[in-house]
Scaffold this motif. Structure first.
Motif, PDB file in Angstrom:
ATOM      1  N   PRO A  16      83.315  71.915  41.516  1.00 30.85           N
ATOM      2  CA  PRO A  16      83.100  72.284  39.845  1.00 30.85           C
ATOM      3  C   PRO A  16      82.916  71.024  39.015  1.00 30.85           C
ATOM      4  N   GLY A  17      82.049  71.254  38.026  1.00 33.05           N
ATOM      5  CA  GLY A  17      81.516  70.031  37.215  1.00 33.05           C
ATOM      6  C   GLY A  17      79.942  69.790  37.711  1.00 33.05           C
ATOM      7  N   VAL A  18      79.499  70.333  38.926  1.00 37.57           N
ATOM      8  CA  VAL A  18      78.204  70.161  39.449  1.00 37.57           C
ATOM      9  C   VAL A  18      77.588  71.450  38.715  1.00 37.57           C
ATOM     10  N   MET A  19      76.490  71.180  38.022  1.00 40.06           N
ATOM     11  CA  MET A  19      75.946  72.618  37.382  1.00 40.06           C
ATOM     12  C   MET A  19      74.581  72.042  37.016  1.00 40.06           C
ATOM     13  N   LEU A  20      73.523  73.003  36.840  1.00 40.78           N
ATOM     14  CA  LEU A  20      72.099  72.723  36.349  1.00 40.78           C
ATOM     15  C   LEU A  20      72.252  72.257  35.045  1.00 40.78           C
ATOM     16  N   ALA A  21      71.083  71.072  35.142  1.00 36.63           N
ATOM     17  CA  ALA A  21      70.806  70.665  33.830  1.00 36.63           C
ATOM     18  C   ALA A  21      70.714  71.485  32.520  1.00 36.63           C
ATOM     19  N   SER A  22      69.911  72.430  32.812  1.00 43.44           N
ATOM     20  CA  SER A  22      69.496  73.362  31.643  1.00 43.44           C
ATOM     21  C   SER A  22      70.868  74.130  31.349  1.00 43.44           C
ATOM     22  N   ALA A  23      71.643  74.457  32.206  1.00 43.63           N
ATOM     23  CA  ALA A  23      72.920  75.040  31.659  1.00 43.63           C
ATOM     24  C   ALA A  23      73.564  74.129  30.635  1.00 43.63           C
ATOM     25  N   ALA A  24      73.894  72.977  31.192  1.00 39.79           N
ATOM     26  CA  ALA A  24      74.499  71.960  30.243  1.00 39.79           C
ATOM     27  C   ALA A  24      74.064  71.906  28.970  1.00 39.79           C
ATOM     28  N   GLN A  25      72.566  71.831  28.938  1.00 37.51           N
ATOM     29  CA  GLN A  25      71.897  71.833  27.613  1.00 37.51           C
ATOM     30  C   GLN A  25      72.263  73.055  26.826  1.00 37.51           C
ATOM     31  N   THR A  26      72.285  74.072  27.508  1.00 31.71           N
ATOM     32  CA  THR A  26      72.600  75.377  26.760  1.00 31.71           C
ATOM     33  C   THR A  26      73.986  75.628  26.178  1.00 31.71           C
ATOM     34  N   TYR A  27      75.063  75.133  27.068  1.00 34.55           N
ATOM     35  CA  TYR A  27      76.291  74.990  26.584  1.00 34.55           C
ATOM     36  C   TYR A  27      76.385  74.085  25.566  1.00 34.55           C
ATOM     37  N   LEU A  28      75.814  72.982  25.441  1.00 33.80           N
ATOM     38  CA  LEU A  28      75.807  72.229  24.309  1.00 33.80           C
ATOM     39  C   LEU A  28      74.947  72.826  23.007  1.00 33.80           C
ATOM     40  N   ASN A  29      73.824  73.062  23.324  1.00 35.17           N
ATOM     41  CA  ASN A  29      73.184  73.431  21.940  1.00 35.17           C
ATOM     42  C   ASN A  29      73.336  74.916  21.487  1.00 35.17           C
ATOM     43  N   ARG A  30      73.654  75.800  22.419  1.00 36.59           N
ATOM     44  CA  ARG A  30      74.014  77.107  22.004  1.00 36.59           C
ATOM     45  C   ARG A  30      75.364  77.329  21.789  1.00 36.59           C
ATOM     46  N   TYR A  31      76.208  76.910  22.474  1.00 40.24           N
ATOM     47  CA  TYR A  31      77.712  77.168  22.599  1.00 40.24           C
ATOM     48  C   TYR A  31      78.530  75.858  21.640  1.00 40.24           C
ATOM     49  N   GLY A  32      77.857  74.732  21.670  1.00 44.88           N
ATOM     50  CA  GLY A  32      78.624  73.740  20.930  1.00 44.88           C
ATOM     51  C   GLY A  32      79.639  73.246  21.822  1.00 44.88           C
ATOM     52  N   VAL A  33      79.496  72.904  23.177  1.00 48.58           N
ATOM     53  CA  VAL A  33      80.385  72.687  24.176  1.00 48.58           C
ATOM     54  C   VAL A  33      79.599  71.373  25.158  1.00 48.58           C
ATOM     55  N   LYS A  34      80.448  70.276  25.104  1.00 48.51           N
ATOM     56  CA  LYS A  34      80.222  69.388  26.174  1.00 48.51           C
ATOM     57  C   LYS A  34      80.589  69.828  27.473  1.00 48.51           C
ATOM     58  N   VAL A  35      79.970  69.757  28.456  1.00 48.49           N
ATOM     59  CA  VAL A  35      80.437  70.199  29.751  1.00 48.49           C
ATOM     60  C   VAL A  35      81.200  68.901  30.449  1.00 48.49           C
ATOM     61  N   GLY A  36      80.919  67.753  29.901  1.00 48.74           N
ATOM     62  CA  GLY A  36      81.622  66.628  30.335  1.00 48.74           C
ATOM     63  C   GLY A  36      81.554  65.416  29.432  1.00 48.74           C
ATOM     64  N   ASN A  37      82.318  64.397  29.531  1.00 52.83           N
ATOM     65  CA  ASN A  37      82.344  63.179  28.755  1.00 52.83           C
ATOM     66  C   ASN A  37      81.468  62.151  29.309  1.00 52.83           C
ATOM     67  N   ARG A  38      81.549  62.253  30.570  1.00 47.60           N
ATOM     68  CA  ARG A  38      80.961  61.201  31.502  1.00 47.60           C
ATOM     69  C   ARG A  38      79.947  61.651  32.499  1.00 47.60           C
ATOM     70  N   PRO A  39      79.059  62.538  32.018  1.00 50.66           N
ATOM     71  CA  PRO A  39      77.847  63.398  33.220  1.00 50.66           C
ATOM     72  C   PRO A  39      77.061  62.071  33.629  1.00 50.66           C
ATOM     73  N   VAL A  40      76.706  62.629  34.757  1.00 53.96           N
ATOM     74  CA  VAL A  40      75.590  62.000  35.427  1.00 53.96           C
ATOM     75  C   VAL A  40      74.427  63.071  35.649  1.00 53.96           C
ATOM     76  N   ILE A  41      73.216  62.532  35.683  1.00 56.85           N
ATOM     77  CA  ILE A  41      72.140  63.487  35.663  1.00 56.85           C
ATOM     78  C   ILE A  41      71.475  63.311  37.032  1.00 56.85           C
ATOM     79  N   LEU A  42      71.141  64.239  37.862  1.00 53.81           N
ATOM     80  CA  LEU A  42      70.415  64.013  39.137  1.00 53.81           C
ATOM     81  C   LEU A  42      69.235  64.998  39.170  1.00 53.81           C
ATOM     82  N   THR A  43      68.103  64.409  38.985  1.00 54.54           N
ATOM     83  CA  THR A  43      66.935  65.100  38.794  1.00 54.54           C
ATOM     84  C   THR A  43      65.588  64.814  39.728  1.00 54.54           C
TER      85      THR A  43
END
Lengths: 99, 999
Positions: free
Chosen positions: B304-331
């Motif tokens: 839990p907490g590992v998710m697609l980067a695009s999903a995190a972007q959608t949660y932030l920009n569309r729903y106004g939700v940060k999926v974490g305060n200390r995210p790491v990006i792996l791409t």
């Protein structure tokens, strides 16, 4: 759902109005008693089972109720032509079948 | 509880709180949230458990492809639904949800022991584990598999909702209202053609909803979107449909749509359907389905907490939700860098951007640097930690193929991107061919079979500008194909986030790959190791790999897993991906309720019930009914306190001793008329018809061309050129079809007309020694005395004032008449006959008594005593064949070697040694009950009844060589006992036929 052209109604209508009726151009022998057991067996049971263009009978059961013939590609499930019962099987080029 | 809601971000309405519950805990979200976004806003990532190992799981996507966050939703009795994707389900006041596949709780799940036993659950474990010993199957394995199988609980109550169904015809159907779909709509709509745009989401806009920073034609993305939807919405030739998923693409541009109407509403509207199935026939189709991001495959990529980067972007920009305060990006793709930038700009402390590639665009590196984000290029991820939420990721540099020293980075979210997979599902439904792009490692649409156009990311394009332009191209092509020309539509795009990337099989690791839990199919818990094991164990085709490992068989239908599975399988096989293949995409695109498919066809609308004109009388008089084909027929007429057995015995006795009345209206009736009617009858039926005089009738037998019995019935010759043909109740349509077939295609020269008259006539049968006494005073126009109107006569006359066709026939062995009157008079005639019959204690009887009485006489029922392999000789009715006729349908087959063979199954009578035992219909028959198992079965019981007239049981059976076994004793083994019975003829009652001759 396929759309099928009824050559009698001259209209293209949904498959729901039609019923499949087996391979076309298998005429009942005029005097079956003249046939050998093997010939009669072939008439009863042996069908071409074509991969590709297949001549087959359909009935516009929920429309004009007429039987007609169709050429259908059994690979793409596309109708190439429909024609009235009694008419000869149209020539279809390979290109048309592939399309 | 910490809130992860970001002020002034997203499209949700922050001032409209919505309360809902998850696993009994109350949460607050905002109007516009999904269950997933609202839970994430509350800091909850743990939403489910894996299927096999029960590992804790959180949402990995923000869309309909979600494999992990499956929940049960409920809103009162009958409205429970399992396996709802939390990423799709919108919240409403009072929504109740629960997690699945856990016990006793989501945080502490006993089933997670499987995770420690993972070596037992490798690929193909079902096939390996549950094989032996044989005796374990019933008691141990099957119950275990049944308990473990499937996710969620099946609902148990009747669904109170109803589901609608509609047809729609349009010029252009556009699937997907992202930038490509909307651009296509703008281009097509200006020509005035009829355009329908559908999108599965609650809002249209697709990727634009997650990319607010892009500018289009001088407007911010969302302003342009609003203006565009407004413009399209005003056009009378455009229909916009949200919450509407194109689930299947069928022949000749028929697309099935599932429109969800009420699942997002707090108050259910009365009488509104829950979902509506649309069958759309479109002249042109534009597919703008977009692309789905690919997960990366590495050990621990499922926490839990590992998710697609695009999903995190959608949660932030569309729903106004940060999926974490200390995210790491792996791409391995540029797109994820923007997710990092957006999160950093929203106040998150991005731990690092870890990219598998060595060379990154300078612009991206600069932007990262400007935000103070550490960048690790040429790195791999080799492990994660954290049980209920990811706590850290272990990363290593990769230099020259060697994995270097590990370093651990703390994080509370790990956002991955393994590149993008164009969504080709609907295109694949059309059997369009796919083209393998070896450079990008993706399949792209190839040869088309339907009138469709694929636009945007769905064919591998990237960036808003490119996608908009491609949409216009597709929309223009669609209307051009319809003969319209349209003005060019141009877009001026600013701040476009273009980019590219690479794809991988499993990421490189310095640890044993055999111990890695690097997941490919999250829901079915299939790992990279499983795929490689399947290949080692001999699976060569991707279709075999899929079934052996269950990869791609989850509810997301492989949207997350197909490509990663294929890359790894092709690597293991050392073949190019196209040589390994691609599993077939099948409808529906996303899970769809049975209700949507059923539509109106449920309950009493499932299929129609045919009722006779006398049905209402039977209902008023307490009849029990049975279904016969689509008809419902009166089965028996129980009096107070009577069992079925008592009622049937009473009805039989009354008919044999005085008179019974029976509604035979369901009998099929066909009128055969025309100058060649008799010739036609001669060719169709086995019997000779030429010498049958008008006013007489005859039992007719119909064979198939193969010589087997198809139907039978009494046929009356009304005039030289007119036959009144009756068929079995269930066979009417089949017989008419067969007659039409021969008439239209074999003998078109015959002047014959066929008319179905089944529902024209009500038919009432009177049987019993008092039948004539009752009827004679009511008949005008014909003398029905024994001599003037002998058995097998028919006449047109008047009965009780109604014009009728009167038959003297018998299906009981008693003196019998069948009165046919126009259907509208059926009930009135029935009542008059009941009235007139009082003096004879007239008894209405149903189909069960009809069956008993006919069986006592050995009259067969087609389909009960015959099964499509019975010839006239087998059935003992060879007398019905007109041997002098040169030909009839089926005649040639009667001399086929198999038909004249000895030891065919013959219809015989069976009398049990114990007269009280009534055999079971369908019971198998043997000659020697003491033979070893499995016994040789020589036939079966076809009809079996208690005969009140004979005071004993009677039965008919099909028995091999039965006609040569007369008086032999055969055995019917039953559970716990064996019944002995003697073979007899089939006529049990009045074999001489004396009772027909009553004066």
């Amino acid at each position: 759902m396929l759309l099928i052209h009824c050559p009698y109604c001259d209209d293209t209508l949904p498959e729901l109005e039609f019923a499949y009726a087996g391979e076309a151009h298998i005429a009942r022998p005029s005097d079956p008693s003249e046939l050998s057991d093997e010939e009669w067996r072939d008439f009863l049971f042996i069908r071409s089972n074509a991969r590709g263009v297949h001549a087959e009978r359909w009935r516009h059961i929920h429309g004009c109720a007429r039987y007609f013939n169709a050429l259908r590609d059994t690979v793409s499930d596309k109708f190439l032509r429909t024609y009235k019962a009694g008419e000869p099987r149209p020539d279809t080029s390979v290109q048309e079948a592939v399309k | 509880m910490t809130s992860f809601r970001v002020k002034d971000r997203g499209r949700v309405k922050a001032d409209r709180p919505v309360r809902f519950s998850f696993d009994g805990v109350a949460y607050e979200g905002c109007e516009g949230d999904t269950v997933a976004s609202a839970l994430l806003a509350n800091g909850v990532h743990l939403m489910g458990r894996g299927f096999k190992y029960h590992r804790p799981r959180g949402p990995v996507t923000a869309g309909s492809e979600e494999p992990n966050a499956l929940i049960g939703t409920s809103r009162g009795v009958g409205r429970f639904e399992p396996n709802t994707r939390a990423t799709v389900q919108e919240i409403y006041q009072g929504l109740t949800t629960e997690s699945q596949n856990k016990w006793p709780s989501l945080k502490f799940d006993v089933g997670a022991i499987n995770d420690r036993l993972y070596m037992l659950f490798s690929a193909g474990f079902y096939y390996k584990t549950f094989m032996w010993p044989r005796s374990f199957w019933d008691k141990v394995y099957e119950p275990f598999i049944r308990r473990a199988a499937g996710l969620g609980k099946a609902p148990v109550d009747v669904d109170p909702d109803h589901y609608a169904s509609r047809y729609l015809y349009c010029d252009v159907l556009i699937v997907g209202a992202g930038p490509s779909g909307l651009a296509a709509a703008l281009a097509a709509a200006q020509t005035g053609v009829n355009v329908v745009v559908v999108d599965e989401h609650a809002e249209m806009g697709g990727s634009l909803l997650s990319e607010p920073s892009v500018g289009i034609n001088g407007k911010a993305a969302w302003d342009w979107l609003e203006a565009t939807l407004d413009e399209l919405g005003r056009l009378p030739n455009v229909r916009l449909m949200t919450r509407t998923t194109a689930i299947g693409y069928y022949h000749q541009n028929m697309i099935a749509l599932c429109q969800k109407l009420t699942d997002h509403l707090a108050e259910l509207p009365t009488d509104a359907p829950r979902e509506r199935m649309w069958r759309v026939r479109a002249k042109q189709v534009v597919l703008g389905q977009g692309a789905i991001e690919r997960p990366l495959v590495f050990d621990g990529n499922d926490r839990p907490g590992v998710m697609l980067a695009s999903a995190a972007q959608t949660y932030l920009n569309r729903y106004g939700v940060k999926v974490g305060n200390r995210p790491v990006i792996l791409t391995s793709h540029d797109s994820a860098w923007y997710a990092a930038f957006d999160l950093a700009d929203a106040g998150a402390k991005v731990g690092a951007i870890v990219d598998t590639r060595n060379d990154i665009q300078a612009a991206l590196m600069q932007q990262a640097k400007a935000r103070g984000i550490e960048t690790l290029t040429g790195h791999t991820a080799t492990a994660t930690s954290g049980r209920l939420r990811v706590k850290s990721v272990r990363v290593n540099p990769v230099r020259g193929g060697r994995v270097g020293k590990a370093r651990t980075i703390d994080c509370d979210a790990l956002l991955m991107s393994g590149g993008w997979t164009p969504s080709l599902h609907l295109f694949s439904h059309t059997k369009g061919s796919l083209h393998w792009d070896a450079e990008e490692n993706v399949y792209l649409p190839g040869q088309q079979t339907e009138e469709c156009h694929i636009a945007g990311a769905g064919r591998g394009l990237w960036g808003i500008a490119a996608v908009l332009e491609d949409g216009v191209k597709a929309g223009t092509a669609a209307v051009r194909a319809l003969g319209h020309s349209c003005d060019a539509v141009r877009f001026d795009v600013s701040d476009d986030r273009t980019g590219n990337g690479v794809t991988h099989k499993e990421l490189a690791t310095d640890r044993s790959p055999g111990r890695a839990k690097a997941f490919i199919d999250f829901q079915n818990d299939v790992t990279a190791k499983d795929i490689r094991l399947a290949v080692r164990e001999g699976m060569r085709s991707i279709e075999h790999v899929k079934r052996y490992t269950t990869n791609g068989m989850a509810t997301d239908q492989g949207k997350m897993s197909n490509m990663n599975g294929l890359m790894i399988a092709s690597d293991a096989l050392q073949k190019e991906a196209p040589q390994v293949g691609l599993t077939t995409f099948r409808p529906p695109y996303t899970p769809t309720t049975f209700g949507t498919f059923a539509g109106y066809h449920k309950g009493s609308h499932f299929e129609l019930t045919r009722k006779t004109p006398i049905d209402s009388w039977a209902e008023e008089h307490g009849a029990a009914f049975e279904p016969v084909a689509l008809w419902r027929r009166a089965w028996y007429f129980p009096k107070a306190g009577e069992t079925m057995h008592m009622a049937v015995s009473r009805e039989c006795k009354a008919t044999r001793e005085s008179i019974g009345i029976f509604d035979a209206s369901t009998l099929g009736k066909i009128e055969v008329s025309g100058p060649d009617a008799v010739e036609f009858m001669n060719r169709m039926y086995t019997n000779p018809w030429t010498k049958l005089a008008p006013g007489r009738c005859r039992y007719g037998l119909l064979l198939g061309e193969d010589g087997f019995i198809r139907d039978d019935g009494v046929i009356g010759r009304m005039r030289d050129d007119l036959f009144h043909v009756t068929t079995t109740t269930g066979g009417a349509a089949r017989v008419l079809n067969m007659m039409e077939d021969y008439l239209q295609t074999e003998w078109p020269d015959l002047k014959v007309w066929l008319t179905s008259t089944t529902e024209e006539w009500a038919t009432i049968a009177l049987n019993g020694p008092n039948a004539r006494k009752l009827l004679a005073p009511l008949v005008e126009g014909v003398d029905i005395s024994a001599d003037a109107f002998p058995h097998m006569s028919v006449a047109e006359c008047t009965v009780a004032g109604f014009s009728s066709r009167l038959f003297r026939i018998s299906f009981t062995g008693e003196l019998g008449f069948e009165v046919n009157v126009p259907a509208r008079h059926g009930r009135a005639l029935w009542k008059k006959l009941m009235q007139a019959g009082r003096q004879y204690d007239i008894c209405p009887y149903g189909t069960e008594t009809m069956h008993v009485l006919r069986a006592e006489k050995g009259y067969i029922i087609i389909g009960q005593d015959t099964d499509g392999t019975v010839t006239p000789q087998d059935a003992g009715i060879g007398w019905a064949i007109g041997k002098a006729k040169p030909d009839f349908v089926g005649k040639r087959s009667l001399s086929r070697p198999d038909i004249v063979a000895r030891d065919r199954k013959h219809l015989v009578g069976l009398l049990t040694d114990d007269p009280k035992i009534v055999l079971e219909e369908g019971a198998q028959i043997v000659t020697d009950p003491n033979q070893p198992l499995p016994m040789k079965m020589i036939g079966h019981v076809t009809s079996s009844y208690w005969s009140e007239a004979l005071g004993r049981s009677i039965a008919m059976a099909l028995v091999a060589g039965g006609h040569e076994k007369m008086d032999q004793t055969l055995y019917i083994p039953m559970p716990g006992h064996t019944v002995a019975a003697k073979v007899t003829g089939t006529v049990f009652y009045d074999p001489a036929g004396e009772r027909l001759k009553v004066e």
